[in-house]
Design an enzyme around this catalytic site. Structure first.
Site, PDB file in Angstrom:
ATOM      1  N   THR A 104       2.807  -4.181  -3.110  1.00 51.79           N
ATOM      2  CA  THR A 104       2.650  -3.215  -4.205  1.00 51.79           C
ATOM      3  C   THR A 104       3.418  -2.907  -5.267  1.00 51.79           C
ATOM      4  O   THR A 104       4.386  -3.708  -5.206  1.00 51.79           O
ATOM      5  CB  THR A 104       3.097  -1.704  -3.243  1.00 51.79           C
ATOM      6  OG1 THR A 104       2.240  -1.868  -2.059  1.00 51.79           O
ATOM      7  CG2 THR A 104       3.114  -0.760  -3.914  1.00 51.79           C
ATOM      8  N   ARG A 162      -7.997   3.782   5.483  1.00 47.26           N
ATOM      9  CA  ARG A 162      -6.599   3.968   5.456  1.00 47.26           C
ATOM     10  C   ARG A 162      -6.131   4.129   4.224  1.00 47.26           C
ATOM     11  O   ARG A 162      -6.417   3.536   3.152  1.00 47.26           O
ATOM     12  CB  ARG A 162      -6.072   2.766   6.107  1.00 47.26           C
ATOM     13  CG  ARG A 162      -4.448   2.794   6.315  1.00 47.26           C
ATOM     14  CD  ARG A 162      -3.774   2.181   5.098  1.00 47.26           C
ATOM     15  NE  ARG A 162      -2.221   2.044   5.377  1.00 47.26           N
ATOM     16  CZ  ARG A 162      -1.358   1.581   4.503  1.00 47.26           C
ATOM     17  NH1 ARG A 162      -1.750   1.339   3.290  1.00 47.26           N
ATOM     18  NH2 ARG A 162      -0.165   1.663   4.780  1.00 47.26           N
ATOM     19  N   VAL A 163      -5.185   5.465   3.779  1.00 47.20           N
ATOM     20  CA  VAL A 163      -4.311   5.502   2.751  1.00 47.20           C
ATOM     21  C   VAL A 163      -2.817   5.280   2.868  1.00 47.20           C
ATOM     22  O   VAL A 163      -2.479   5.958   4.091  1.00 47.20           O
ATOM     23  CB  VAL A 163      -4.733   7.135   2.177  1.00 47.20           C
ATOM     24  CG1 VAL A 163      -4.092   7.295   1.106  1.00 47.20           C
ATOM     25  CG2 VAL A 163      -6.305   7.252   1.919  1.00 47.20           C
ATOM     26  N   GLY A 164      -2.124   4.601   2.139  1.00 51.16           N
ATOM     27  CA  GLY A 164      -0.746   4.538   2.235  1.00 51.16           C
ATOM     28  C   GLY A 164       0.116   5.556   1.760  1.00 51.16           C
ATOM     29  O   GLY A 164      -0.502   6.713   1.255  1.00 51.16           O
ATOM     30  N   ASP A 165       1.185   5.204   1.461  1.00 57.09           N
ATOM     31  CA  ASP A 165       2.402   6.121   0.694  1.00 57.09           C
ATOM     32  C   ASP A 165       1.966   6.135  -0.905  1.00 57.09           C
ATOM     33  O   ASP A 165       2.265   7.239  -1.418  1.00 57.09           O
ATOM     34  CB  ASP A 165       3.515   5.788   1.055  1.00 57.09           C
ATOM     35  CG  ASP A 165       3.817   4.324   0.271  1.00 57.09           C
ATOM     36  OD1 ASP A 165       3.197   3.275   1.013  1.00 57.09           O
ATOM     37  OD2 ASP A 165       4.658   4.118  -0.458  1.00 57.09           O
ATOM     38  N   THR A 214       7.876   1.281  -2.181  1.00 57.06           N
ATOM     39  CA  THR A 214       6.982   0.003  -1.873  1.00 57.06           C
ATOM     40  C   THR A 214       7.610  -0.228  -0.423  1.00 57.06           C
ATOM     41  O   THR A 214       8.758   0.067  -0.068  1.00 57.06           O
ATOM     42  CB  THR A 214       7.068  -1.341  -2.724  1.00 57.06           C
ATOM     43  OG1 THR A 214       6.777  -2.358  -2.034  1.00 57.06           O
ATOM     44  CG2 THR A 214       8.703  -1.545  -3.118  1.00 57.06           C
ATOM     45  N   GLY A 215       6.670  -0.838   0.501  1.00 57.29           N
ATOM     46  CA  GLY A 215       7.071  -1.430   1.805  1.00 57.29           C
ATOM     47  C   GLY A 215       6.095  -0.865   2.876  1.00 57.29           C
ATOM     48  O   GLY A 215       4.863  -0.499   2.528  1.00 57.29           O
TER      49      GLY A 215
END
Ligand code: GLY
Length: 305
Positions: A176, A204-207, A227-228
């Site tokens: 990211t 899917r949606v991440g942070d 990130t992560g």
């Protein structure tokens, strides 16, 4: 300029400048210098925007766009693929002076998601658009859709094949991308962009596009990009944890280290953070093996991984 330089945290004073990351993870030693060079290029591009009178928001967007265009990073071209081999981008952009913000999630078919995020921000009606609605908004705002194949690299296909055969990790080696900037008036801004996890479910949606998780900017505190492991970052609201601590006057680099420790303790997730404060202090920290970063500004340049 660099006042703390340890393997997992660094910090300094910069005045106006741009700090970027190329994702937390564990980049193959043979590729580490390329990741650092990519970050340097992005930080310089962002700082050039500040020098020519651009705002922190313009600078963060410009730096993020450079990283999206570099296929080694998990954003824009070269992003991680879904379990069906498609590309679904997430990105957000936020300005600390006005709290204006825009984001897109699970959007398909555009080269620079951070530019779509900027358009959502400028439009001002909503903060986050997803999927087909985000794509429709982009077309209505004159963004040209691209052939998805042009966003897919051989490395992204390889990473997906490994995950689908049970031989690879869903986390990208790194990763990211993000940028935080501080302009001459002390305004800060943050941008984050990603393809998410390798082999993720459709939708899917991440942070990254979620304000307070992967991205946040507030002139009372800081600009931050995370990130992560997206699921862990979402659970703890990592960017908000950092901003609240900085608003209380805590020291940037200590805040980043303890926020990452707390996330690991509570969720098992690892990651990295970059931050720029309105007073001109910047910091970067990680709880992973690597996180490429670079800073460029009035007081010089530096980079590492
Ligand atoms: N941190 C990026 C993601 O998990 O989507």
């Amino acid at each position: 300029m660099l006042v703390v330089a340890m393997p997992d945290v660094c910090a300094g004073e910069m005045g106006p400048g741009v700090l970027v990351h190329g994702g937390a993870g564990d980049v193959d030693p043979a590729r580490r210098s390329d990741h650092v060079d990519g970050c340097r290029e992005a930080a310089r591009a962002g700082f050039a925007v500040l020098r020519s009178g651009g705002s922190a928001l313009d600078a963060a967007q410009a730096a993020a766009r450079v990283l999206e265009d570099l296929p080694m990073f998990n954003a824009g071209t070269g992003a991680a693929l879904t379990e069906e081999g498609t590309v679904e981008h997430d990105a957000a952009l936020m300005e600390g002076t006005t709290l204006r913000a825009g984001g897109v999630a699970a959007v398909r078919g555009f080269k620079n998601p951070v530019d779509l995020a900027r358009a959502v921000l400028e439009d001002g009606r909503h903060v986050l658009l997803v999927g087909d609605g985000a794509a429709r908004f982009a077309r209505a705002h004159s963004f040209e859709a691209v052939d998805e194949a042009s966003l897919v690299t051989a490395r992204a296909r390889e990473a997906l094949a490994k995950v689908l055969s049970g031989r690879g990790a869903t986390g990208w080696a790194g990763g990211t991308i993000g940028a935080v900037a501080r302009d001459g008036r002390g305004g800060v801004a943050a941008a984050t962009s990603t393809g998410g996890t390798v082999g993720k479910r459709l939708g899917r949606v991440g942070d990254s596009p979620i304000l307070g998780a992967g991205t946040l900017a507030d002139d009372r505190a800081c600009a931050v990009s995370a990130t992560g492991d997206g699921e862990g970052i979402l659970k703890v609201g990592l960017a908000r944890v950092v901003a609240l601590a900085l608003e209380r006057g805590e020291v940037a680099e200590s805040v980043l280290v303890s926020a990452l420790e707390r996330m690991r303790e509570r969720t098992g997730a690892t990651g990295g953070l970059i931050v720029f404060t309105p007073a001109g202090r910047f910091a970067a920290a990680r709880s992973t093996a690597t996180m490429s970063w670079a800073v460029a500004g009035e007081r010089g340049q530096d980079a590492g991984i």
